[in-house]
Design a protein around this motif. Structure first.
Motif, mmCIF file in Angstrom:
data_model
loop_
_atom_site.group_PDB
_atom_site.id
_atom_site.type_symbol
_atom_site.label_atom_id
_atom_site.label_comp_id
_atom_site.label_asym_id
_atom_site.label_seq_id
_atom_site.Cartn_x
_atom_site.Cartn_y
_atom_site.Cartn_z
ATOM 1 N N THR A 112 0.820 -1.209 0.000
ATOM 2 C CA THR A 112 0.000 0.000 0.000
ATOM 3 C C THR A 112 0.856 1.263 0.000
ATOM 4 O O THR A 112 0.615 2.199 -0.736
ATOM 5 C CB THR A 112 -0.943 0.006 1.214
ATOM 6 O OG1 THR A 112 -1.701 -1.181 1.176
ATOM 7 C CG2 THR A 112 -1.871 1.184 1.183
ATOM 8 N N LEU A 152 3.042 1.210 -3.176
ATOM 9 C CA LEU A 152 2.156 1.008 -4.328
ATOM 10 C C LEU A 152 2.521 -0.194 -5.179
ATOM 11 O O LEU A 152 1.677 -0.867 -5.735
ATOM 12 C CB LEU A 152 2.110 2.248 -5.219
ATOM 13 C CG LEU A 152 1.354 3.409 -4.599
ATOM 14 C CD1 LEU A 152 1.800 4.721 -5.186
ATOM 15 C CD2 LEU A 152 -0.141 3.230 -4.775
ATOM 16 N N MET A 153 3.816 -0.498 -5.230
ATOM 17 C CA MET A 153 4.234 -1.571 -6.115
ATOM 18 C C MET A 153 5.485 -2.214 -5.535
ATOM 19 O O MET A 153 6.379 -1.522 -5.078
ATOM 20 C CB MET A 153 4.564 -0.932 -7.462
ATOM 21 C CG MET A 153 4.928 -1.900 -8.519
ATOM 22 S SD MET A 153 4.928 -1.020 -10.081
ATOM 23 C CE MET A 153 6.644 -1.010 -10.422
ATOM 24 N N ASP A 200 -0.808 -2.505 -5.414
ATOM 25 C CA ASP A 200 -1.968 -2.231 -4.583
ATOM 26 C C ASP A 200 -2.567 -0.897 -5.036
ATOM 27 O O ASP A 200 -1.948 0.150 -4.885
ATOM 28 C CB ASP A 200 -1.541 -2.154 -3.115
ATOM 29 C CG ASP A 200 -2.732 -2.082 -2.184
ATOM 30 O OD1 ASP A 200 -3.825 -1.736 -2.661
ATOM 31 O OD2 ASP A 200 -2.564 -2.370 -0.990
ATOM 32 N N TYR A 211 -5.155 0.483 -3.839
ATOM 33 C CA TYR A 211 -6.022 0.996 -2.779
ATOM 34 C C TYR A 211 -6.029 2.517 -2.725
ATOM 35 O O TYR A 211 -7.049 3.147 -2.558
ATOM 36 C CB TYR A 211 -5.558 0.436 -1.434
ATOM 37 C CG TYR A 211 -6.326 0.915 -0.232
ATOM 38 C CD1 TYR A 211 -7.595 0.425 0.040
ATOM 39 C CD2 TYR A 211 -5.777 1.857 0.643
ATOM 40 C CE1 TYR A 211 -8.294 0.861 1.154
ATOM 41 C CE2 TYR A 211 -6.473 2.301 1.750
ATOM 42 C CZ TYR A 211 -7.730 1.805 2.006
ATOM 43 O OH TYR A 211 -8.422 2.232 3.101
ATOM 44 N N PRO A 240 2.439 8.663 -6.785
ATOM 45 C CA PRO A 240 3.818 8.795 -7.228
ATOM 46 C C PRO A 240 4.091 9.912 -8.215
ATOM 47 O O PRO A 240 5.075 10.601 -8.108
ATOM 48 C CB PRO A 240 4.150 7.445 -7.838
ATOM 49 C CG PRO A 240 2.906 6.685 -7.892
ATOM 50 C CD PRO A 240 1.933 7.321 -6.994
ATOM 51 N N LEU A 297 9.529 5.047 -3.405
ATOM 52 C CA LEU A 297 8.919 5.092 -4.729
ATOM 53 C C LEU A 297 10.019 5.360 -5.753
ATOM 54 O O LEU A 297 10.739 6.341 -5.640
ATOM 55 C CB LEU A 297 7.896 6.220 -4.810
ATOM 56 C CG LEU A 297 6.776 6.231 -3.776
ATOM 57 C CD1 LEU A 297 5.944 7.477 -3.932
ATOM 58 C CD2 LEU A 297 5.912 4.998 -3.927
ATOM 59 N N GLU A 331 0.683 2.819 8.617
ATOM 60 C CA GLU A 331 -0.379 2.522 7.663
ATOM 61 C C GLU A 331 -1.650 2.140 8.423
ATOM 62 O O GLU A 331 -2.754 2.509 8.015
ATOM 63 C CB GLU A 331 0.095 1.354 6.791
ATOM 64 C CG GLU A 331 -0.753 1.048 5.587
ATOM 65 C CD GLU A 331 -0.175 -0.137 4.808
ATOM 66 O OE1 GLU A 331 1.037 -0.429 4.948
ATOM 67 O OE2 GLU A 331 -0.936 -0.782 4.077
ATOM 68 N N LYS A 360 -4.873 4.099 7.711
ATOM 69 C CA LYS A 360 -6.011 3.419 7.088
ATOM 70 C C LYS A 360 -7.219 3.374 7.995
ATOM 71 O O LYS A 360 -8.344 3.604 7.543
ATOM 72 C CB LYS A 360 -5.619 1.989 6.691
ATOM 73 C CG LYS A 360 -4.964 1.922 5.319
ATOM 74 C CD LYS A 360 -4.866 0.490 4.845
ATOM 75 C CE LYS A 360 -4.307 0.415 3.443
ATOM 76 N NZ LYS A 360 -3.990 -0.967 3.068
ATOM 77 N N GLU A 377 13.460 -1.595 -3.847
ATOM 78 C CA GLU A 377 13.195 -2.757 -2.991
ATOM 79 C C GLU A 377 14.314 -3.006 -1.994
ATOM 80 O O GLU A 377 14.457 -4.104 -1.466
ATOM 81 C CB GLU A 377 13.007 -4.026 -3.839
ATOM 82 C CG GLU A 377 12.043 -3.891 -4.997
ATOM 83 C CD GLU A 377 10.611 -3.682 -4.547
ATOM 84 O OE1 GLU A 377 10.269 -4.134 -3.448
ATOM 85 O OE2 GLU A 377 9.848 -3.057 -5.300
#
Lengths: 144, 569
Positions: free
Chosen positions: A71, A74-75, A92, A94, B258, B316, B399, B403, B566
């Motif tokens: 989330t 995003l990826m 995601d 969302y 993004p 991102l 989160e 959320k 990542e």
């Protein structure tokens, strides 16, 4: 008991998922069917088990890493061991409220590489984009 | 015999002939292996005393033919006690292993036949910042350590390098004595031995530099930030620090999107860098009011900095690339080294930036890293040496705040609002699950909590939803549930790993209730001070983590550095 409906073109299959941990049959089937360029659109309520399903699928495909919720990012993408797929991209949607913003992820380009498959949570948020895609597998999870 | 600098497997190095000539002559050492000249070797040393399995391999490599010599590399005689303790621990283990493996042929290692020498032990010490190895004499060929400066320890804080040398010398003498005592018991004076050097390097070693000015750039998510940091042995000073938060723009979208993020980064990074390096006033009035402390000459020439640290990931990709492009452009223009920093390491470094924490900074330190994208328990064994002992399996704690906040109609970012409402609420009003609180692992899970809140909210009538009491009570219950899990996991991690200090870092660490509860729960453990103003994403922490990396001798090629969305610790 969760019921998972998997639609691919005219094919429609139903799976029963007895507990949150046991996705075995479904995951094996999906891992067998999935091809590079496929998009797995995962729909279901909050808490239906979408992320858990992706986690099981990733494990089935040989991902050793932790697969947390994308989330925030995003990826996320994971290297997988599979005859044709080398990469699993977990998206995601969302937080995507405006579909134009989704374009920025450059997902079209990511799919075009011929070695990736995509799993998308909350596909409801990016219906237009999905409509343009060639190979979409609809997977919806219902029940608790 | 000539020993040339040559790299062999497992990061073994042979030092230059001149450097060891004197030692060789005295000790009749013929094959000198020098372990851990650089980073790789240091890992090697770490493995000697951290990992039993690797340790066995290492010891097998050393074999019964190998004598162990310890080299200490210091700057200003810092961390002497700790380093010596580490060396002794390593030697103890090695000695035990050597004893176990005594004359056990290793398939990996076939010792060369070399001219014999007796039970000898050699020590070489590095001067601070010096690149050459300088043999110390008359050490170690007699058993009594020459205490030239018996008061060296009391002057350990003095920055004078001569005193430091004395201090090092003192430490070396004790260490070497210990080595001899350990090896004495099981070596055969008639046999041939090889000597291996283990480098015990002070972690604050900074090659040839006492003060480092680092320019930090952070663009991993929704904040653009630039900072200039002066790092020295004793202190860190933030020379310049600005965060251009994008939160107002994101509020429209209810989250980070993004493309918007990247676009704003481009606009803001240029303004911030202009301000940091040239001190130019920006059209933004809030920047214009703040001057830059020192470094700017006439407001025209750029501030001189020694290195650039930039966030490489995780984050991102589109946003990260903006910062990286800015950093590498500067590296190309100025010819300064650039180092890519892990964003998570940056968060850990934020605690290091608090002056009061420097005295409490004793390894191992347990970090609870809690932010919008991450929830991890990290054990930091040394600078740049981490072990993630637990992490979230699904949602991050930040989160979970955001959320659940969105579910009950709060705006982004919901965390601070939940905390504010929770002040007047009753935390036991609603029954919210504490996922995985009794799980023996240190992993977290917050997705169940989110769905529970959703179910609770959907079952409420509209009238109930609109009540203020419902909102404050629900906020208090959510906060208490999240905090409960975080505290419980941290406490059990403290019990298992017995760290010497605990720190909470990341955006959620600003939560007062979390700090309060953690302080109460960890009475016997040092809880590091919260990094006020630095808990969210910022460039000062990136610069600090960059300084750690630079101290370890790491840097990137500006041509090759790229975003790694990542990246992991």
């Amino acid at each position: 008991m969760r019921i998972v409906t998997l639609k691919h073109g005219k094919d429609c299959k139903r799976f029963r998922v007895p507990t949150e941990k046991d996705w075995g049959e479904l995951v094996e089937y999906v891992a067998e069917q999935i091809k590079p360029g496929d998009i797995l659109a995962l729909s279901g309520e909050l808490g239906a088990g979408k992320t858990t399903f992706v986690q099981s699928l990733a494990r089935e495909l040989g991902v050793k890493k932790n697969t947390p919720s994308p989330t925030f990012a995003l990826m996320r993408s994971y290297a997988v061991r599979h005859p044709s797929i080398k990469r699993l991209i977990h998206v995601d949607a969302y937080r995507i409220e405006n579909e134009r913003d989704f374009v920025a992820l450059d997902l079209d380009e990511e799919i075009a590489d011929g070695i990736s498959a995509v799993v998308i949570e909350w596909p409801e948020n990016i219906k237009k984009w999905l409509g343009r895609q060639a190979s979409v597998l609809d997977l919806s999870i219902t029940g608790f | 015999m000539r020993v040339t600098k040559k790299r062999t497997r497992r990061g073994w190095w042979f030092p230059s002939a001149g450097a060891l000539e004197s030692v060789e002559r005295r000790a009749l050492v013929t094959g000198v292996a020098y372990v851990g000249a650089h980073h790789e070797g240091e890992r090697c040393f770490e493995s000697v005393f951290h990992d039993r399995e690797e340790n066995a391999v290492f010891a097998a490599d050393l074999h019964a033919e190998t004598l162990v010599v310890v080299e200490l590399l210091f700057e200003h005689g810092l961390a002497v006690e700790r380093t010596v303790a580490h060396a002794i621990a390593a030697l103890d283990r090695l000695a035990r292993n050597l004893e176990d493996n005594h004359r056990l042929p290793s398939p990996k290692c076939k010792p060369k036949v070399v001219p014999p020498f007796g039970r000898r032990c050699a020590v070489v010490a590095h001067d601070e910042g010096a690149t050459d190895i300088r043999p110390l004499e008359p050490f170690p060929f007699h058993r009594t350590p020459p205490c030239e400066k018996p008061d060296a320890e009391s002057r350990a804080d003095d920055e004078n390098s001569e005193c430091a040398a004395g201090n090092t010398f003192h430490a070396l003498s004790r260490c070497c004595e210990h080595t001899i005592a350990l090896i004495d018991g099981f070596v055969n004076p008639k046999r041939v031995y090889r000597i291996a050097f283990i480098v015990v390097r002070s972690s604050r070693y900074m090659p040839g530099k006492r003060r480092l000015r680092v320019l930090g750039i952070e663009t991993s998510c929704d904040e653009t930030s630039v900072a200039i940091l002066d790092v020295s042995e004793k202190s860190t000073r933030i020379v310049f620090h600005e965060i251009a938060s994008q939160i107002p723009a994101h509020q429209i979208y209810g989250g980070v999107v993004p493309e918007v993020a990247a676009r704003l980064h481009v606009k803001e990074i240029v303004e911030l860098l202009d301000l940091a390096l040239w001190g130019k006033t920006s059209p933004n009035p809030s920047f214009a009011r703040r001057g830059i402390e020192g470094g700017v000459r006439g407001g025209l020439s750029p501030v001189v900095f020694d290195a650039i640290a930039v966030t490489q990931g995780p984050g991102l990709a589109t946003a990260l690339r903006v910062g990286i492009e800015a950093g590498r452009t500067l590296a190309f223009l100025t010819g300064k080294p650039i180092v890519g920093v892990n964003h998570l390491e940056g968060h850990l470094a934020s605690a290091w930036l608090v002056p009061e924490n420097r005295k409490l900074w004793k390894f191992p330190i347990l970090f609870l890293l809690v932010s919008g994208g991450h929830t991890e328990l990290v054990l930091m064994k040394d600078f740049c040496s981490y072990r993630v002992i637990g992490r979230t399996r699904d949602d991050a704690s930040g989160e979970a705040f955001d959320k659940t906040g969105k579910l009950i109609g709060l705006s982004y970012p919901a965390g601070p609002q939940i905390a504010k409402f929770a002040e007047d609420g009753d935390s036991s009003a609603y029954d919210i699950p504490r996922p995985m609180i009794n799980d023996p692992s240190f992993d977290f899970s917050f997705s169940g909590l989110k769905s529970a809140v959703r179910r609770l909210w959907e079952e409420m009538s509209d009238k109930e939803k609109s009540k203020k009491k419902t909102r404050v009570d629900l906020c208090a219950s959510i906060q208490e549930a999240i905090v409960d899990v975080l505290v419980a996991k941290t406490v059990s991690a403290v019990k298992k790993y017995k760290p010497r200090a605990v720190a909470i870092v990341g955006g959620v660490s600003a939560n007062k209730r979390l700090q309060e509860r953690m302080r109460d729960a960890l009475e016997d453990t040092t809880l590091l001070h919260a990094a006020r103003g630095l808990h969210t994403d910022n460039a000062a922490m990136i610069a600090a983590a960059g300084a750690w990396r630079l101290m370890k001798g790491e840097k990137h090629d500006w041509k090759k550095i790229d975003a790694e969305p990542e990246l992991d610790l």
